[in-house]
Design an enzyme around this catalytic site. Structure first.
Site, PDB file in Angstrom:
ATOM      1  N   GLY A 233      -5.106  -5.502  -0.828  1.00 59.90           N
ATOM      2  CA  GLY A 233      -5.759  -6.535  -1.641  1.00 59.90           C
ATOM      3  C   GLY A 233      -6.516  -6.968  -2.351  1.00 59.90           C
ATOM      4  O   GLY A 233      -6.961  -7.572  -2.824  1.00 59.90           O
TER       5      GLY A 233
ATOM      6  N   GLY B 114      -1.956  -4.944   6.470  1.00 61.10           N
ATOM      7  CA  GLY B 114      -2.546  -4.151   5.710  1.00 61.10           C
ATOM      8  C   GLY B 114      -2.707  -4.216   4.455  1.00 61.10           C
ATOM      9  O   GLY B 114      -3.539  -4.146   3.882  1.00 61.10           O
ATOM     10  N   ASP B 115      -1.440  -4.130   3.163  1.00 60.74           N
ATOM     11  CA  ASP B 115      -1.673  -3.619   1.917  1.00 60.74           C
ATOM     12  C   ASP B 115      -1.966  -5.134   1.743  1.00 60.74           C
ATOM     13  O   ASP B 115      -2.835  -4.721   0.502  1.00 60.74           O
ATOM     14  CB  ASP B 115       0.039  -3.360   1.711  1.00 60.74           C
ATOM     15  CG  ASP B 115       0.673  -1.946   1.316  1.00 60.74           C
ATOM     16  OD1 ASP B 115      -1.060  -1.354   1.698  1.00 60.74           O
ATOM     17  OD2 ASP B 115       1.840  -1.794   1.364  1.00 60.74           O
ATOM     18  N   ALA B 116      -1.658  -6.148   1.905  1.00 61.85           N
ATOM     19  CA  ALA B 116      -2.196  -7.554   1.693  1.00 61.85           C
ATOM     20  C   ALA B 116      -3.821  -7.369   1.697  1.00 61.85           C
ATOM     21  O   ALA B 116      -4.229  -8.296   0.545  1.00 61.85           O
ATOM     22  CB  ALA B 116      -1.564  -8.304   2.234  1.00 61.85           C
TER      23      ALA B 116
END
Length: 403
Positions: free
Chosen positions: A178, A173-175
């Site tokens: 981003g 989810g962070d990637a």
């Protein structure tokens, strides 16, 4: 086409102040740095960014930080203090983008609301990346990758059928958030470059919505067909065959033969040419309906042969497949090696550290390799000197805990 070795990237000239923490928003800034943006990483003077403590850590050195914040210059500044806030506002006219990921309203409480930021730089792009966005009942909730992976519906599609949903051992989810951050910045930079009179904007990027954006068919199949997609293990409920299989010696590999033409080649290669005309398997909808029978037959065949034999057979038949790679496989694979997919980032402590290459590639351009992420305040003297802070002034700010 020969490569131009002195090309510095499509975002050359763009200046980004990255004051976000951990991974999602900083990853977006890093992607921009990969393509030429001058990114200044702003941290609190105590170096308390949680990414500095996430594994892998070696001898007290945060290795993930080094590769995740590559290509950035690092400064320390406590913008919660009046002097720090004033210095930030003094710096803003020199930046095109400010990135933050604090809980909604935090910057306002620090005296850095949007009106104040735009007063300092009317063309500023303010990217706010939070778990759930700047509005709505969840706007004040804290968010981490696994939280918005679950809330977005993403995690509901993983895991064994009838079992618990599963998270990946990486903050996907962070990637994804981003990636949307970098896309958003590039889109707004293109708008500003096309209109010298254009004003800056606030980008309200919800990490939950970024993940949900990937799941195109879920709303329409729910409304029009009454379906709620569930975990199916390694199977796909929309195409077949598409599953994970194991060879005789338990090498795991994935095969996708969803088109009728590819399935016919797979059937021929396995000595089951009649499958292509079998009414249970002759079309993708039929194969999905009879997935249990088809997968059982495929699993039996694969488990009776070595992976080497399977790979030669599928390769000869033009059937898409891949062994499930670990990083050891990636490092040794001829395709990755030929394209130099792992690059060496210059590092003052280790000499160099391995990391994924710059993506995407542009034919005819050879991008410079960025150095690893900075230490806390590593470039304070260099960056603050650009704004009239000399060595004595910097020492005074340090003594007061501002830098």
């Amino acid at each position: 086409m020969s490569a131009t070795s002195n090309y510095s990237g499509a975002l050359t000239g763009v200046r980004i102040l990255d004051m976000a923490t951990v991974l999602a928003a900083p990853f977006g800034a890093t992607l921009c740095a990969d393509h030429g943006a001058d990114v200044v990483k702003l941290e609190l003077p105590d170096g308390s960014d949680p990414l500095r403590t996430l594994q892998p850590v070696k001898d007290g050195t945060a290795l993930w930080w080094k590769v995740a914040n590559r290509g950035k210059r690092g400064i320390s500044l406590d913008v919660r203090k009046a002097q720090g806030r004033d210095l930030l506002l003094q710096m803003l006219p020199s930046f095109d983008v400010l990135i933050e990921n604090f809980r909604t309203g935090t910057m306002d409480r620090w005296g850095l609301d949007a009106a104040t930021l735009f007063a300092a730089n009317p063309r500023l792009i303010i990217l706010r990346l939070t778990g759930f966005g700047q509005t709505g009942p969840d706007r004040l909730r804290p968010g981490f990758a696994r939280i918005f992976e679950a809330k977005s519906g993403f995690t509901s599609l993983t895991g064994e059928k009838g079992g618990s949903p599963l998270h990946s051992n990486f903050p996907v989810g962070d990637a994804v958030a981003g990636l949307f951050a970098a896309f958003s910045i590039a889109a707004e930079i293109a708008r500003l470059r096309g209109d010298p009179q254009a004003k800056g904007v606030e980008i309200d990027l919800s990490a939950t919505e970024a993940l949900f954006r990937l799941l195109d068919p879920l709303p329409v199949e729910h409304e029009q067909l009454g379906l709620v997609r569930r975990p199916e293990g390694n199977c796909a409920s929309y195409t077949a065959p598409s599953n994970m299989y194991a060879s005789q010696e338990k090498v795991y590999f994935t095969v996708v033969a969803s088109s009728d033409a590819i399935f016919a080649r797979l059937a021929q290669a396995l000595g089951q040419a009649d499958w292509a005309s079998d009414p249970r398997f002759d079309t993708n909808p039929h194969r999905v309906q009879n997935l249990g029978e088809l997968d059982a037959a495929l699993s039996d065949w694969f488990s009776a042969h070595s992976y080497e034999h399977i790979a030669l057979t599928l390769e000869a038949a033009g059937v898409p497949f891949s062994k499930v790679y670990t990083i050891e496989d990636i490092a040794a694979d001829p395709q990755f090696v030929a394209r130099e997919a792992i690059v060496r980032l210059p590092d003052p402590l280790y000499g160099s550290l391995p990391a994924p290459c710059i993506v995407p590639r542009v034919l005819g351009r050879s991008m410079p390799i960025p150095r690893t992420g900075p230490d806390v305040g590593e470039h304070n003297a260099q960056v603050f000197a650009e704004f009239g802070v000399d060595a004595a002034g910097l020492a005074a700010l340090k003594a007061q805990g501002v830098v």
